[in-house]
Enzyme design. Structure first.
Site, mmCIF file in Angstrom:
data_model
loop_
_atom_site.group_PDB
_atom_site.id
_atom_site.type_symbol
_atom_site.label_atom_id
_atom_site.label_comp_id
_atom_site.label_asym_id
_atom_site.label_seq_id
_atom_site.Cartn_x
_atom_site.Cartn_y
_atom_site.Cartn_z
ATOM 1 N N THR A 79 0.814 -1.225 0.000
ATOM 2 C CA THR A 79 0.000 0.000 0.000
ATOM 3 C C THR A 79 0.841 1.267 0.000
ATOM 4 O OG1 THR A 79 -0.114 -0.020 2.428
ATOM 5 C CG2 THR A 79 -1.905 -1.123 1.243
ATOM 6 N N ALA B 40 5.056 3.170 -0.053
ATOM 7 C CA ALA B 40 6.517 3.120 -0.136
ATOM 8 C C ALA B 40 7.044 3.914 1.054
ATOM 9 C CB ALA B 40 6.988 3.731 -1.448
ATOM 10 N N ASP C 64 10.896 -8.117 1.662
ATOM 11 C CA ASP C 64 10.816 -7.310 2.886
ATOM 12 C C ASP C 64 11.080 -8.190 4.114
ATOM 13 O OD1 ASP C 64 8.455 -8.638 2.242
ATOM 14 O OD2 ASP C 64 7.137 -6.992 2.807
ATOM 15 N N ARG C 65 10.538 -9.409 4.097
ATOM 16 C CA ARG C 65 10.836 -10.351 5.193
ATOM 17 C C ARG C 65 12.331 -10.673 5.204
ATOM 18 N NH1 ARG C 65 6.886 -15.392 4.488
ATOM 19 N NH2 ARG C 65 7.943 -16.216 6.348
#
Lengths: 208, 208
Positions: free
Chosen positions: A9, A11, A73-74
């Site tokens: 959703t 940045a 991202d993880r």
């Protein structure tokens, strides 16, 4: 140096001092004036990040893991930590276990807001706001507490079960809220950026 | 005697031998030929159940509880059990604790299908079918297992935590599936009807 974590959703940017957000539509109109070192999980920005000032960090996050298809991202958050449970609490909540620099595995549960919204789709009776002060030591005695308890208790139980005495690192939009349920947790809104920074530091000659 | 449990999506009937369902639109067209002893949580049938053959059992379920606003279906299931954890696993999953005939409290979590659907709203990457054979002893190593584990593991952990050595009674659409995760659970698709039957038996002179 500007780092950027492009999510579903928003940045999120970090310039070494402050953090700020753009929503995805705003991001697609954004014209950077310097290099943007980014990671991205959002297909909607595919064209934008072709522009020359955008540099993808993903290939430089060399996380030791046998997990197939781990979101970048993880991976970045895990890359910041050698030992511990990493919890990224957003629209989904990811729990990943790191031991001696190795990613042992992890899983995904719906986030707090996602779960609350999903109950609304079942019945109007379940369309109630979260009681963020819910006491997890007492069994609920009315519906608002019953759904609040039912959303927060499993998250807290899972985190306790999987941390097994290891450090708990929380990040993401609900990370700070969840941190109050643990005496020894570390809330770090910068966790993903720390992992990105490590990847850049390890590849300075190529990237900088 | 015909019993009927009217839920959010279906009305379920029991005639002492077999169980059958009507969806809510079908139920609103249904013309019974004998008395229907019902409980109801669905506003969409409000007019239908005014008809003379429909008899509401709710006032006769005298559950000893301090819980305010307990759904009548939960109350009926609890009314069938004196001691134990009652888990009704449908679009929502309710967990209620009974001790010596008293309802101690309970809570509500999104059901398996509801959670799976909610993940789809976050990202296309999470739009995957449940792995119903997921091994809860191993940390997942890819996304389908990560979401399957993340949906089933918290439910199983909560049930284990709250049963605390008491019997586990499972009912509802996913009750049988969940029962395989417990060595000593009882799957009883008739649980709500047993509670209704108890209420009727206790009030035969008025109701029959």
């Amino acid at each position: 140096m500007i780092l950027c974590d492009i999510g579903n959703t928003h940045a999120t940017f970090f310039d070494g001092r402050k953090i700020w957000n753009l929503n995805i539509d705003e991001f697609n109109l954004y014209e950077p004036k310097e290099k943007i070192y980014y990671i991205n999980v959002n297909e909607r920005v595919a064209q934008k990040i072709q522009e020359p000032l955008f540099i993808d960090i993903e290939p430089y996050i060399n996380l030791n893991s046998t997990y197939i298809g781990l979101g970048v991202d993880r991976a970045a958050a895990c890359y910041a930590i050698n030992n511990g449970l990493i919890v990224d609490a957003g629209s989904a909540i990811t729990l990943d276990l790191m031991a001696n620099g190795c990613h042992i595995g992890g899983f995904i549960i719906p986030g707090i807001t996602t779960s609350l919204s999903s109950l609304k789709t079942i019945s109007k009776r379940l369309d109630l706001p979260l009681n963020s002060q819910i006491d997890l030591e007492c069994l609920p005695q009315h519906t608002q507490d019953a759904i609040s308890y039912g959303i927060i208790k499993p998250i807290v139980s899972l985190i306790n079960e999987f941390s097994r005495g290891k450090s708990i690192y929380l990040t993401g939009g609900d990370g700070e809220f969840l941190s109050k349920y643990f005496t020894q947790s570390i809330y770090d809104r910068m966790l993903i950026f720390r992992g990105m920074q490590r990847a850049i530091n390890e590849n300075k000659e190529i990237l900088c």
